[in-house]
Design an enzyme around this catalytic site. Structure first.
Site, PDB file in Angstrom:
ATOM      1  CB  CYS A  67       3.132 -15.449  -5.107  1.00 16.91           C
ATOM      2  SG  CYS A  67       2.301 -15.224  -3.764  1.00 16.91           S
ATOM      3  CB  CYS A 182      -1.390  -9.068  -4.960  1.00 14.31           C
ATOM      4  SG  CYS A 182      -2.196 -10.641  -4.891  1.00 14.31           S
TER       5      CYS A 182
HETATM    6  N1  DGL Z   1      -0.880 -13.627  -5.852  1.00 10.50           N
HETATM    7  C1  DGL Z   1      -0.512 -13.486  -4.247  1.00 10.50           C
HETATM    8  C2  DGL Z   1       0.578 -12.181  -4.418  1.00 10.50           C
HETATM    9  O1  DGL Z   1       1.199 -11.862  -5.391  1.00 10.50           O
HETATM   10  C3  DGL Z   1      -1.042 -13.591  -3.233  1.00 10.50           C
HETATM   11  C4  DGL Z   1      -2.579 -14.205  -3.026  1.00 10.50           C
HETATM   12  C5  DGL Z   1      -2.653 -14.525  -1.675  1.00 10.50           C
HETATM   13  O2  DGL Z   1      -2.905 -14.187  -0.723  1.00 10.50           O
HETATM   14  O3  DGL Z   1      -2.377 -15.829  -1.573  1.00 10.50           O
HETATM   15  O4  DGL Z   1       0.954 -11.700  -3.535  1.00 10.50           O
END
Ligand code: DGL
Length: 253
Positions: A67, A182
């Site tokens: 993330c 993301c």
């Molecule tokens: N999957 C997350 C990232 O790589 C973000 C998603 C969210 O907004 O929680 O930034």
């Protein structure tokens, strides 16, 4: 493998290819999802506290923070708070984009949190100062990706509106790379390709993250004992999420 939601599955996919003898614990902080709009101090405290519990409970060999929104903010604090745990992080792939771009116009498609981070600005300054880097923060794409992967259909117009700010044309010099910063977004890459005003390279760092994790985990001759599980911090993922996890071979606990 940790994410705010199901985006980290794009990294899990690659990690499984490289570490077929290993088992995975997939953790989705769905109670905190989406991380994008969180204020930085609150998110930092939340993730550190959550990891205190998660590590005590599951004691993994390595943690992959799949993330960008979390790692660009909390990566250093996690390493300081849990010095014996190896952490593999996820940060916007700005360096490889800067090395590859031919036009010099690169866009970074991320959450509003990731585009605000000092970490992201530092990456641009250190590795892409010779490029024009446009930061595009979308509040809607991560929730849309969650809906999409669960089988809901999305309107082309709505998705196009989110990606269109990534495309710059300066007298014929055009954006040629969009960094998917993301982990949710690679699930929508086919849609992005279809809706893009011109072809670009959509840079997905999942494989590079998995390679880094592989370097930290010694290969085993045989399959490790155990099973692959998914943990949801809400404790109550809905039916379509459970089904999705099943499709990924993860038992929801
Ligand atoms: N999957 C997350 C990232 O790589 C973000 C998603 C969210 O907004 O929680 O930034």
């Amino acid at each position: 493998m940790f994410d705010s939601g199901i985006g980290g599955l794009t990294v899990l996919r690659e990690a499984r290819v490289l570490m077929p003898e290993r088992h995975f614990i997939y953790v989705a902080d769905d109670a905190g999802f989406p991380y994008g709009p969180w204020e930085e101090p609150a998110l930092k405290a939340h993730v550190i506290e959550l990891f205190g519990k998660l590590l005590a409970e599951h004691d993994p060999e390595v943690c992959v923070i799949a993330c960008n929104t979390a790692f660009t903010l909390v990566g250093a604090d996690l390493r300081a708070a849990f010095p014996h745990m190896p952490f593999v992080g996820t940060v916007p792939a700005i360096k490889p984009a800067a090395e590859r771009t031919r036009s010099g116009l690169v866009s970074v498609l991320a959450t509003p949190g990731t585009v605000k981070r000092a970490y992201t600005r530092d990456l641009i300054q250190s590795f892409a100062s010779q490029c024009d880097v446009r930061l595009v923060g979308s509040e809607r794409l991560a929730p849309m990706a969650e809906a999409y992967i669960r089988g809901e259909s999305l309107s082309d117009e709505v998705v196009r509106a989110e990606i269109i700010p990534c495309f710059t044309d300066e007298n014929g010099r055009k954006t040629d790379i969009v960094v998917l910063a993301c982990t949710h977004y690679p699930f929508m890459a086919n849609l992005f390709r279809k809706l893009a005003p011109w072809p670009v390279d959509w840079l997905d760092p999942a494989e590079a993250i998995a390679r880094q994790a592989r370097r930290l985990v010694p290969p085993l001759e045989t399959l490790a004992p155990g099973e692959d599980i998914a943990v949801f911090t809400s404790g109550a993922p809905d039916f379509s999420t459970r089904r999705l996890m099943q499709g990924f071979g993860l038992r929801v606990v």
